[in-house]
Design an enzyme around this catalytic site. Structure first.
Site, short mmCIF file in Angstrom:
data_model
loop_
_atom_site.label_atom_id
_atom_site.label_comp_id
_atom_site.label_asym_id
_atom_site.label_seq_id
_atom_site.Cartn_x
_atom_site.Cartn_y
_atom_site.Cartn_z
N GLY A 62 0.84 -1.21 0.00
CA GLY A 62 0.00 0.00 0.00
C GLY A 62 0.86 1.25 0.00
CE1 TYR B 82 -8.77 -0.48 9.70
CE2 TYR B 82 -9.04 0.28 11.96
CZ TYR B 82 -8.30 0.24 10.78
OH TYR B 82 -7.11 0.92 10.69
N1 LIG Z 1 -5.15 6.72 8.94
C1 LIG Z 1 -5.27 6.38 10.22
O1 LIG Z 1 -5.70 7.19 11.07
C2 LIG Z 1 -4.86 5.00 10.67
C3 LIG Z 1 -4.96 4.69 12.05
C4 LIG Z 1 -4.57 3.42 12.47
C5 LIG Z 1 -4.11 2.49 11.55
N2 LIG Z 1 -4.04 2.83 10.22
C6 LIG Z 1 -3.53 1.82 9.27
O2 LIG Z 1 -2.50 2.37 8.49
C7 LIG Z 1 -2.38 1.65 7.26
C8 LIG Z 1 -2.27 2.61 6.10
O3 LIG Z 1 -3.51 3.26 5.94
P1 LIG Z 1 -3.66 4.78 5.49
O4 LIG Z 1 -4.29 5.48 6.63
O5 LIG Z 1 -2.42 5.31 4.92
O6 LIG Z 1 -4.83 4.62 4.38
P2 LIG Z 1 -4.83 4.77 2.79
O7 LIG Z 1 -4.37 6.13 2.41
O8 LIG Z 1 -6.21 4.35 2.40
O9 LIG Z 1 -3.78 3.69 2.29
C9 LIG Z 1 -4.08 2.32 2.24
C10 LIG Z 1 -3.21 1.66 1.19
O10 LIG Z 1 -3.57 0.26 1.13
C11 LIG Z 1 -3.75 -0.06 -0.24
N3 LIG Z 1 -4.66 -1.18 -0.44
C12 LIG Z 1 -5.97 -1.25 -0.08
N4 LIG Z 1 -6.49 -2.40 -0.54
C13 LIG Z 1 -5.52 -3.05 -1.20
C14 LIG Z 1 -5.45 -4.27 -1.91
N5 LIG Z 1 -6.52 -5.06 -2.04
N6 LIG Z 1 -4.27 -4.63 -2.47
C15 LIG Z 1 -3.18 -3.83 -2.37
N7 LIG Z 1 -3.19 -2.66 -1.72
C16 LIG Z 1 -4.34 -2.28 -1.15
C17 LIG Z 1 -4.30 1.20 -0.87
O11 LIG Z 1 -4.18 1.15 -2.28
P3 LIG Z 1 -5.21 1.98 -3.24
O12 LIG Z 1 -4.79 3.42 -3.12
O13 LIG Z 1 -4.97 1.40 -4.58
O14 LIG Z 1 -6.57 1.73 -2.71
C18 LIG Z 1 -3.41 2.24 -0.21
O15 LIG Z 1 -2.18 2.31 -0.88
C19 LIG Z 1 -3.62 0.75 7.20
O16 LIG Z 1 -3.27 -0.56 7.57
C20 LIG Z 1 -4.55 1.35 8.24
O17 LIG Z 1 -5.45 0.41 8.77
C21 LIG Z 1 -4.40 4.06 9.76
#
Ligand SMILES: NC(=O)c1ccc[n+]([C@@H]2O[C@H](COP(=O)([O-])OP(=O)(O)OC[C@H]3O[C@@H](n4cnc5c(N)ncnc54)[C@H](OP(=O)(O)O)[C@@H]3O)[C@@H](O)[C@H]2O)c1
Length: 292
Positions: free
Chosen positions: A14, A167
């Site tokens: 990701g 989640y």
């Molecule tokens: N943001 C927060 O506040 C927060 C808090 C706690 C934990 N997290 C965790 O941090 C991590 C990163 O999330 P983020 O906040 O940066 O969100 P994000 O901007 O939505 O990034 C998620 C990434 O995962 C990729 N992804 C989703 N489905 C996929 C699939 N089927 N195959 C391959 N790649 C896939 C997305 O690709 P596409 O762009 O192509 O969809 C994107 O690159 C996640 O595990 C999330 O649960 C985030």
């Protein structure tokens, strides 16, 4: 902070968005050889070009895989193994927070498939190549959203789907699996840790609509930037201070306690067996499916 990442090979899942992209850029700036796992070619290439331009590091590779498909994960691993003979850091960063219950092509609830099973399968398949590195690191991006228990009867929320519950259960399960990898890899030179990045402005709630979208957007107005959110992932990937630390949960670069359930080894054994069953991995592939 002393860093040992220069020239090391790091996979980040990701890596085209949010925390993953910021992690890739941060590690690229430190001189790592970054392999971006992304599912979409256009979005992946855009991020790859941006990271090369901003870091001046040309060793940024892009390999495509859809983590909701187990055959795509297997194909990714075989492509990676054709190009590389070792792996130093694996960051299982990709994650989703679906607003409704969707099933993947493998017939598995989407949050559990992408947030728990994909890191489980990808890590197991990459273990032989991780072990080729003197000190390798597995880093799982979890969350502070953790459940008090894991409901094995309704693991995939076939009954009463609640988005945040699904989640947080998938992230709780990811922490349980992180600790189980640490136990099983003890003495091998491969460490396994996880982290909560904090509340970060990203695309994680892209699936939300209506009033929920409005309130989530409001909440995330006060969240930190992806660059800040990537700091603990970068620290765990690169700092010599944590080279030998394994089986821990970090927030803001500090060890913290996760929910009690995540330390329960009976739960870990049951969950491991369920994950092994649902991903059809064999002892021959990874060496230790049921060794604890
Ligand atoms: N943001 C927060 O506040 C927060 C808090 C706690 C934990 N997290 C965790 O941090 C991590 C990163 O999330 P983020 O906040 O940066 O969100 P994000 O901007 O939505 O990034 C998620 C990434 O995962 C990729 N992804 C989703 N489905 C996929 C699939 N089927 N195959 C391959 N790649 C896939 C997305 O690709 P596409 O762009 O192509 O969809 C994107 O690159 C996640 O595990 C999330 O649960 C985030």
């Amino acid at each position: 902070m002393s860093n040992s990442i220069n020239g090391k090979i790091c996979i980040i899942t990701g890596a085209n968005s949010g925390i993953g992209k910021a992690t890739a850029l941060g590690l690229a700036k430190l001189g790592a050889k970054v392999v971006m796992l992304c599912r979409n070619k256009t979005r992946g290439e855009e991020a790859q070009n941006e990271i090369i331009t901003k870091s001046g590091n040309k060793s940024i590779d892009l390999l495509l895989a859809d983590l909701s498909s187990q055959s795509s994960i297997r194909q990714f691993v075989s492509e990676f193994e054709k190009k590389y003979d070792k792996l130093d850091v694996l960051i299982n960063n990709a994650g989703v927070n679906p607003s409704k219950r969707y099933e993947t092509i493998d017939g598995i609830e989407k949050a559990f498939a992408i947030n728990t099973l994909a890191p489980f399968l990808l890590t197991n398949l990459l273990l032989p190549i991780l072990k080729n590195s003197v000190h390798a690191r597995i880093i799982n991006v979890a969350s502070a959203m953790q459940n008090k228990s894991i409901n094995f009867e309704n693991l995939q929320f076939k009954k009463h789907f609640r988005s945040w519950k699904a989640y947080s259960q998938s992230k709780t399960a990811l922490i349980v699996i992180t600790y189980e990898f640490a136990r099983r890899l003890s003495g091998t030179g491969v460490t396994s840790n996880c982290l909560h990045p904090g509340a970060v402005k990203s695309n994680i709630t892209r699936d939300y609509k209506g009033i929920i979208k409005f309130f989530t957007k409001l909440f995330f107005c006060f969240a930190k930037s992806p660059k800040k959110g990537a700091e603990t992932s970068i620290y765990l990937a690169s700092s010599q201070d944590v080279e030998k630390i394994s089986g821990k949960y970090f927030i803001a670069k500090k060890e913290e306690k996760s929910k009690d359930i995540t330390y329960n080894t009976d739960i870990a054994k049951s969950l491991w067996d369920v994950c092994a069953d649902l991903t059809n991995i064999s002892v021959e592939e990874v060496g230790f499916i049921n060794s604890t």
